[in-house]
Motif scaffolding. Structure first.
Motif, short mmCIF file in Angstrom:
data_model
loop_
_atom_site.label_atom_id
_atom_site.label_comp_id
_atom_site.label_asym_id
_atom_site.label_seq_id
_atom_site.Cartn_x
_atom_site.Cartn_y
_atom_site.Cartn_z
N LYS A 39 -1.55 23.65 32.56
CA LYS A 39 -1.97 22.66 33.54
C LYS A 39 -3.42 22.94 33.96
O LYS A 39 -3.83 24.08 34.12
N ALA A 40 -4.17 21.86 34.14
CA ALA A 40 -5.53 22.02 34.64
C ALA A 40 -5.46 22.46 36.10
O ALA A 40 -4.82 21.81 36.92
N VAL A 86 9.80 25.49 36.13
CA VAL A 86 10.84 24.62 35.56
C VAL A 86 10.28 23.24 35.18
O VAL A 86 10.53 22.76 34.06
N PRO A 87 9.51 22.55 36.05
CA PRO A 87 9.01 21.22 35.66
C PRO A 87 8.05 21.26 34.46
O PRO A 87 7.83 20.22 33.83
N GLU A 88 7.49 22.40 34.14
CA GLU A 88 6.59 22.51 33.00
C GLU A 88 7.35 22.61 31.68
O GLU A 88 6.75 22.50 30.61
N PRO A 108 2.47 18.22 44.31
CA PRO A 108 1.61 18.37 43.14
C PRO A 108 1.80 19.72 42.46
O PRO A 108 1.98 20.75 43.13
N SER A 109 1.76 19.72 41.13
CA SER A 109 2.01 20.94 40.37
C SER A 109 1.09 22.07 40.77
O SER A 109 1.50 23.23 40.84
N THR A 141 13.65 17.55 44.53
CA THR A 141 12.76 16.68 45.30
C THR A 141 11.41 17.34 45.52
O THR A 141 10.35 16.70 45.39
N VAL A 142 11.42 18.62 45.85
CA VAL A 142 10.15 19.35 46.03
C VAL A 142 9.35 19.33 44.73
O VAL A 142 8.14 19.08 44.72
#
Length: 446
Positions: A238-239, A172-174, A379-380, A373-374
């Motif tokens: 993402k790296a 979701v955050p991506e 970190p991703s 919050t998580v």
């Protein structure tokens, strides 16, 4: 703690879209063109703002289809089992098979989801569940289903679900801007809650008219639709660090988990809450309804009210963005004392339903703010592993709660057991709020 899904206790960076340099398939082009035409001239209200972002919009549509399918299963699966074997133990074996798959594979799924592209894991999860449900539907419709086949296929479904849960949390955050992350999660929870009301109704109609096999076939179709939307999503990869051994990556995820006090406190809080509150409520609630409230219609009203409360919680969180999210999230969990205390009396059905509505509201507020919050604080590159650890820890004691609630009721009575549950949620909520790292944690929304 989310919801997803089977009832799960206290639990459903900015990255702009990037086009692949490779030509899209004809199907992908057609779907993308269709969605662009539908949304080109639309600007949504602020609370629905995440849907203005293409990648999240596609993910939302994928999740909406699969969540609708999830809403069919609680009615369709039991009656599928009963069409073969009407004994309670038969249904118990089938449900245990799914739980076993989750327990066994969730930690593995967390490592895999942090190691591989999450989009690909999501697609594989959808296709796995599509295969399981479509096969089960075909066997049932053809009149050839046997109990052992359902046990195996539900285990396969649970395998796909185990990989879906931590992967979704990390994905979701991506797909959405960082400052819209809470709204995005609220939309997903709101949709899940809505379909937890609508899905059983549709499943009931399908089971009564054409049989449970067709209801499961409809569920299978929703996973196909989900995969077709996910395949269109384009995010900047993402790296990720070079892959280490499985155990090393799992240890790294555990280190991230236990290094954040607020996170492991939630794991303990959730595990005990699943055991002492939700399990007794959903085991003894139907017993109270059958003995004192008129049976299944009363229990259906109570459960529907829980879903309605979840919808209201999701609506509120489309706009409310607290600076200290856990300080706002945790107190509403005490509202879960209302339905269990009212069942303990027992109160009239409308009053219990009102209390259940409040409990559903409180649980959804917590789940949404906690998951956001998580996603913001972890970190991703570790997010899926941490989510899988939280999932396992939160649900670890729930099967024991299901088993022991009935035994406790035989010894001390359902009313006393439920009253103890109500007391526990109030006391434990106060204890968690007394921890400074929990109540003082600030939002990272910029």
């Amino acid at each position: 703690m989310a919801t997803s899904r089977s009832i799960h206790w206290f639990r459903p960076g900015h990255c702009w879209a990037a086009r692949s340099t490779l030509p899209a398939s004809l199907l992908e082009d057609a779907l993308d063109s269709m969605m662009t035409r539908l949304w080109r001239y639309r600007r949504l209200p602020q609370g629905l703002g995440p849907l203005n972002e293409r990648e999240f919009r596609l993910l939302y549509l994928a999740r909406a289809f699969s969540l609708f399918g999830d809403g069919l299963v609680p009615v369709a699966l039991p009656f599928a089992v009963f069409s073969i074997d009407r004994s309670p133990s038969a249904l118990g074996f089938v449900l245990a098979s799914r739980s076993l798959a989750l327990v066994v594979f969730l930690l593995v799924a967390g490592v895999v989801s942090d190691r591989l592209a999450r989009k690909q894991v999501m697609i594989a999860s959808d296709l796995t569940r599509l295969t399981a449900q479509a096969t089960m539907a075909a066997l049932l419709i053809g009149g050839a289903a046997k109990l052992w086949q359902l046990v195996v296929l539900v285990f396969l479904y649970g395998l796909g679900d185990a990989f879906f849960r931590p992967t979704s949390t990390g994905f979701v955050p991506e797909t959405v801007s960082r400052n819209r992350l809470q709204q995005a999660n609220a939309l997903l929870v709101l949709t899940n809650s809505s379909f937890s009301i609508l899905g059983p109704v549709v499943a009931g109609v399908l089971v009564a008219s054409v049989g449970p096999g067709w209801a499961l076939a409809a569920d299978a179709a929703t996973f196909l639709a989900s995969a077709l939307f996910v395949v269109q999503i384009h995010v900047i990869p993402k790296a990720r660090p070079q892959a280490a051994s499985f155990m090393r990556e799992l240890r790294e995820g555990w280190h991230v988990f236990r290094s954040r006090t607020w996170l492991w406190v939630d794991g303990v809080f959730s595990a005990l809450g699943s055991f002492a509150v939700l399990a007794p409520m959903f085991v003894l609630g139907p017993v109270v309804a059958a003995r004192s409230l008129g049976g299944a219609p009363a229990w259906a009203t109570i459960v529907a009210a829980f879903g309605l409360g979840s919808v209201l919680g999701g609506i509120v969180l489309l706009r409310v963005r607290p600076k200290r999210p856990l300080l706002v999230a945790i107190p509403p969990l005490a509202l879960l004392a209302l339905p269990v205390a009212l069942l303990a009396l027992p109160a009239p059905t409308p009053l219990i339903a009102l209390g259940t509505l409040a409990g559903g509201f409180g649980l959804t507020v917590f789940n949404t703010l906690f998951e956001t919050t998580v996603q913001r604080h972890v970190p991703s590159e570790s997010l899926s592993r941490v989510a899988s650890i939280d999932w396992v820890m939160s649900g670890a004691l729930q099967p024991f709660g299901f088993a022991l609630a009935g035994s406790a009721a035989l010894v001390i009575g359902p009313g006393t057991t439920l009253a103890a549950s109500a007391l526990w949620i109030v006391v434990s909520t106060a204890i968690v709020l007394s921890i400074p790292s929990v109540r003082n944690l600030r939002s990272l929304d910029q």
